[in-house]
Design a protein around this motif. Structure first.
Motif, PDB file in Angstrom:
ATOM      1  N   ARG A   1      29.129  26.858  75.796  1.00 44.03           N
ATOM      2  CA  ARG A   1      29.745  25.981  74.807  1.00 44.03           C
ATOM      3  C   ARG A   1      30.254  26.763  73.599  1.00 44.03           C
ATOM      4  N   LEU A   2      29.438  27.671  73.085  1.00 43.59           N
ATOM      5  CA  LEU A   2      29.848  28.441  71.918  1.00 43.59           C
ATOM      6  C   LEU A   2      31.074  29.297  72.205  1.00 43.59           C
ATOM      7  N   ALA A   3      31.143  29.857  73.392  1.00 39.37           N
ATOM      8  CA  ALA A   3      32.298  30.685  73.739  1.00 39.37           C
ATOM      9  C   ALA A   3      33.586  29.873  73.693  1.00 39.37           C
ATOM     10  N   ARG A   4      33.591  28.688  74.291  1.00 35.13           N
ATOM     11  CA  ARG A   4      34.791  27.847  74.275  1.00 35.13           C
ATOM     12  C   ARG A   4      35.078  27.344  72.857  1.00 35.13           C
ATOM     13  N   GLN A   5      34.051  26.939  72.133  1.00 26.77           N
ATOM     14  CA  GLN A   5      34.254  26.413  70.786  1.00 26.77           C
ATOM     15  C   GLN A   5      34.843  27.475  69.853  1.00 26.77           C
ATOM     16  N   ALA A   6      34.336  28.694  69.935  1.00 25.98           N
ATOM     17  CA  ALA A   6      34.863  29.766  69.087  1.00 25.98           C
ATOM     18  C   ALA A   6      36.294  30.123  69.481  1.00 25.98           C
ATOM     19  N   GLN A   7      36.579  30.118  70.772  1.00 24.35           N
ATOM     20  CA  GLN A   7      37.949  30.390  71.245  1.00 24.35           C
ATOM     21  C   GLN A   7      38.912  29.356  70.674  1.00 24.35           C
ATOM     22  N   THR A   8      38.501  28.088  70.734  1.00 25.45           N
ATOM     23  CA  THR A   8      39.349  27.028  70.204  1.00 25.45           C
ATOM     24  C   THR A   8      39.452  27.107  68.686  1.00 25.45           C
ATOM     25  N   ALA A   9      38.339  27.433  68.016  1.00 29.85           N
ATOM     26  CA  ALA A   9      38.360  27.532  66.552  1.00 29.85           C
ATOM     27  C   ALA A   9      39.356  28.588  66.086  1.00 29.85           C
TER      28      ALA A   9
ATOM     29  N   LEU B   1      46.334  11.541  60.725  1.00 25.24           N
ATOM     30  CA  LEU B   1      46.035  12.580  61.725  1.00 25.24           C
ATOM     31  C   LEU B   1      45.206  12.008  62.872  1.00 25.24           C
ATOM     32  N   VAL B   2      44.186  11.254  62.532  1.00 22.70           N
ATOM     33  CA  VAL B   2      43.317  10.673  63.564  1.00 22.70           C
ATOM     34  C   VAL B   2      44.096   9.668  64.407  1.00 22.70           C
ATOM     35  N   ARG B   3      44.922   8.857  63.768  1.00 26.21           N
ATOM     36  CA  ARG B   3      45.698   7.857  64.522  1.00 26.21           C
ATOM     37  C   ARG B   3      46.644   8.516  65.518  1.00 26.21           C
ATOM     38  N   HIS B   4      47.209   9.648  65.157  1.00 26.69           N
ATOM     39  CA  HIS B   4      48.204  10.291  66.020  1.00 26.69           C
ATOM     40  C   HIS B   4      47.581  11.275  67.010  1.00 26.69           C
ATOM     41  N   SER B   5      46.287  11.441  66.954  1.00 26.79           N
ATOM     42  CA  SER B   5      45.618  12.355  67.882  1.00 26.79           C
ATOM     43  C   SER B   5      44.984  11.588  69.034  1.00 26.79           C
ATOM     44  N   ARG B   6      45.008  12.181  70.204  1.00 26.70           N
ATOM     45  CA  ARG B   6      44.344  11.590  71.367  1.00 26.70           C
ATOM     46  C   ARG B   6      43.001  12.257  71.659  1.00 26.70           C
ATOM     47  N   LEU B   7      42.806  13.471  71.157  1.00 25.83           N
ATOM     48  CA  LEU B   7      41.607  14.235  71.504  1.00 25.83           C
ATOM     49  C   LEU B   7      40.659  14.474  70.328  1.00 25.83           C
TER      50      LEU B   7
ATOM     51  N   ILE C   1      34.476  21.355  73.645  1.00 24.92           N
ATOM     52  CA  ILE C   1      34.649  22.245  74.794  1.00 24.92           C
ATOM     53  C   ILE C   1      35.787  21.788  75.704  1.00 24.92           C
ATOM     54  N   GLU C   2      36.651  20.895  75.199  1.00 25.22           N
ATOM     55  CA  GLU C   2      37.842  20.558  75.962  1.00 25.22           C
ATOM     56  C   GLU C   2      38.740  21.797  76.073  1.00 25.22           C
ATOM     57  N   ASP C   3      39.765  21.716  76.895  1.00 24.81           N
ATOM     58  CA  ASP C   3      40.671  22.847  77.070  1.00 24.81           C
ATOM     59  C   ASP C   3      41.321  23.221  75.735  1.00 24.81           C
ATOM     60  N   THR C   4      41.312  24.512  75.413  1.00 18.97           N
ATOM     61  CA  THR C   4      41.848  24.971  74.131  1.00 18.97           C
ATOM     62  C   THR C   4      43.316  24.620  73.966  1.00 18.97           C
ATOM     63  N   ASP C   5      44.120  24.855  74.988  1.00 19.37           N
ATOM     64  CA  ASP C   5      45.553  24.562  74.884  1.00 19.37           C
ATOM     65  C   ASP C   5      45.796  23.076  74.648  1.00 19.37           C
ATOM     66  N   ASP C   6      45.039  22.226  75.330  1.00 17.58           N
ATOM     67  CA  ASP C   6      45.189  20.782  75.134  1.00 17.58           C
ATOM     68  C   ASP C   6      44.867  20.393  73.693  1.00 17.58           C
ATOM     69  N   LEU C   7      43.780  20.954  73.169  1.00 18.54           N
ATOM     70  CA  LEU C   7      43.364  20.619  71.809  1.00 18.54           C
ATOM     71  C   LEU C   7      44.384  21.086  70.775  1.00 18.54           C
TER      72      LEU C   7
ATOM     73  N   LEU D   1      46.510  18.589  68.404  1.00 22.42           N
ATOM     74  CA  LEU D   1      46.373  18.693  66.952  1.00 22.42           C
ATOM     75  C   LEU D   1      47.712  19.021  66.304  1.00 22.42           C
ATOM     76  N   GLY D   2      48.480  19.902  66.944  1.00 19.43           N
ATOM     77  CA  GLY D   2      49.791  20.250  66.411  1.00 19.43           C
ATOM     78  C   GLY D   2      50.704  19.036  66.319  1.00 19.43           C
ATOM     79  N   ALA D   3      50.691  18.207  67.358  1.00 22.44           N
ATOM     80  CA  ALA D   3      51.527  16.994  67.352  1.00 22.44           C
ATOM     81  C   ALA D   3      51.066  16.014  66.267  1.00 22.44           C
ATOM     82  N   ALA D   4      49.754  15.908  66.098  1.00 16.16           N
ATOM     83  CA  ALA D   4      49.225  15.009  65.065  1.00 16.16           C
ATOM     84  C   ALA D   4      49.589  15.519  63.666  1.00 16.16           C
ATOM     85  N   LEU D   5      49.506  16.830  63.462  1.00 13.06           N
ATOM     86  CA  LEU D   5      49.896  17.397  62.170  1.00 13.06           C
ATOM     87  C   LEU D   5      51.374  17.192  61.881  1.00 13.06           C
ATOM     88  N   ASP D   6      52.187  17.352  62.918  1.00 10.69           N
ATOM     89  CA  ASP D   6      53.628  17.129  62.742  1.00 10.69           C
ATOM     90  C   ASP D   6      53.897  15.694  62.312  1.00 10.69           C
ATOM     91  N   ALA D   7      53.098  14.772  62.829  1.00 13.98           N
ATOM     92  CA  ALA D   7      53.308  13.351  62.531  1.00 13.98           C
ATOM     93  C   ALA D   7      52.964  12.991  61.096  1.00 13.98           C
TER      94      ALA D   7
END
Length: 376
Positions: free
Chosen positions: A254-262, A316-322, A358-364, A368-374
């Protein structure tokens, strides 16, 4: 040969192999136990300890490189660490920018018992120690990386000063976990954590622990902590202890994926006009990067940043799915928490703590990028 983190979290607490027994011991559900002629020679009542709890404590203690006592919650662990050490008139130093309930404990309860509580920002505690201003302190608490602003303090430097001053040093290691940082190896007397967060990491239980150094002083502190827990009755039951031990097995993964995503989220936020003040100790250029790189064994999965205002966070929360709106952090689901809504932290209305799951980093990152753009 010493085990790696990945092996230790899976095998920690295991009993010797006996054919016909399960790989992972089942929880032992009991309050009283059969007594023998010597009632203290074996388990007699679950409040001071029970078989399932001892397995978990052995596993966590070995990760901390200390002797562990598990408590029902993280605040129960912090309360025990302080109150088993200090008395009326003692001086306690706590971080002014750490977990707000720790500060509330100081203001509402420790002061009521005649304990003198001094709040110092995380980044200044090492300076206070270097000046010798810890003389006369009985107990010093660090939280590093701090929650929610992720400042990092030099544990070894503060440990040297507290030792010289005769004070007990406790380090809240919730954000880093024992895989990210081992305060006892850096000179702390106690390391503690809200295991509700990353250590168990599945958002389904409350728990905390304190581990003491394997020294003469550490053994004395362990005895005092154990007595406090026995008398106040704030240890966990068998099911929670078993669930925590099961969850611990995946900590390395879990920590490995979380740090990668962070790392990816921190870069996204730093480059996006909707966010300012991005903090993650693993990012080059972060104010705490140099000391974190030296002190921490691996990075955490929590990132902080500031959006324009409260409305921007809601958008941000409204426009995010994950990215889910939730408090706490370190779980398998990615979440955002607008800290100002709780009233305990001196942060802007748009300050957000991102907890990478621990969801897929690219998906997250894409979500998040789309939500920030919104919200831009």
């Amino acid at each position: 040969m010493a085990w790696s983190d990945a092996t230790q979290v899976v095998r920690g607490g295991d009993e010797p192999v006996v054919p016909g027994t399960p790989l992972r011991p089942s929880p032992v559900f009991a309050a009283p136990y059969h007594l023998g002629e010597d009632p203290l020679a074996a388990d007699f009542y679950a409040r001071p300890g029970h078989p399932t709890l001892r397995v978990l404590e052995r596993a966590i203690g070995d990760l901390d490189r200390g002797d562990c006592l598990v408590f029902a919650t993280g605040m129960a662990a912090i309360s025990a660490a302080v109150l088993s050490v200090v008395g009326a008139g003692d001086r306690v130093v706590i971080p002014s920018d750490g977990y707000y309930q720790t500060r509330a404990l100081g203001a509402a309860d420790l002061s009521r018992f005649g304990v003198v509580v001094e709040q110092v920002p995380t980044l200044e505690i090492a300076d206070v120690a270097a000046r010798g201003d810890l003389e006369g302190a009985a107990f010093v608490l660090l939280e590093t990386p701090s929650n929610p602003e992720l400042d990092v303090c030099d544990i070894a430097a503060v440990a040297a000063a507290t030792r010289a001053a005769g004070a007990v040093l406790a380090v809240d290691n919730t954000t880093a976990t024992p895989l990210g940082q081992r305060p006892l190896e850096l000179g702390a007397d106690l390391t503690l954590a809200a295991d509700t967060k990353a250590l168990t990491g599945h958002s389904d239980l409350l728990m905390g622990h304190v581990s003491t150094a394997r020294t003469e002083r550490g053994r004395e502190l362990y005895t005092r902590l154990k007595g406090w827990r026995d008398r106040t009755g704030n240890g966990p039951g068998a099911f929670d202890a078993w669930l925590a031990h099961r969850s611990l097995s995946t900590l390395d993964l879990r920590l490995a994926r979380q740090a990668q995503t962070a790392a990816a989220v921190a870069e996204l936020l730093a480059d996006h006009p909707a966010a300012t003040g991005v903090r993650w100790p693993g990012r080059v250029g972060d104010p705490s990067y140099a000391i974190a790189a030296r002190q921490m064994r691996r990075m955490n999965g929590v990132v902080s940043a500031t959006l324009a205002d409260e409305a921007a966070v809601h958008a941000l929360v409204r426009h995010s799915r994950l990215w889910l709106a939730a408090t706490s952090f370190g779980g398998v689901h990615s979440s955002v928490d607008r800290r100002a809504q709780w009233g305990g932290d001196a942060v802007p209305a748009g300050f957000v703590r991102f907890s990478c799951g621990i969801e897929d980093t690219d998906d997250l990152v894409a979500d998040l990028g789309a939500a920030l753009d919104a919200v831009t």
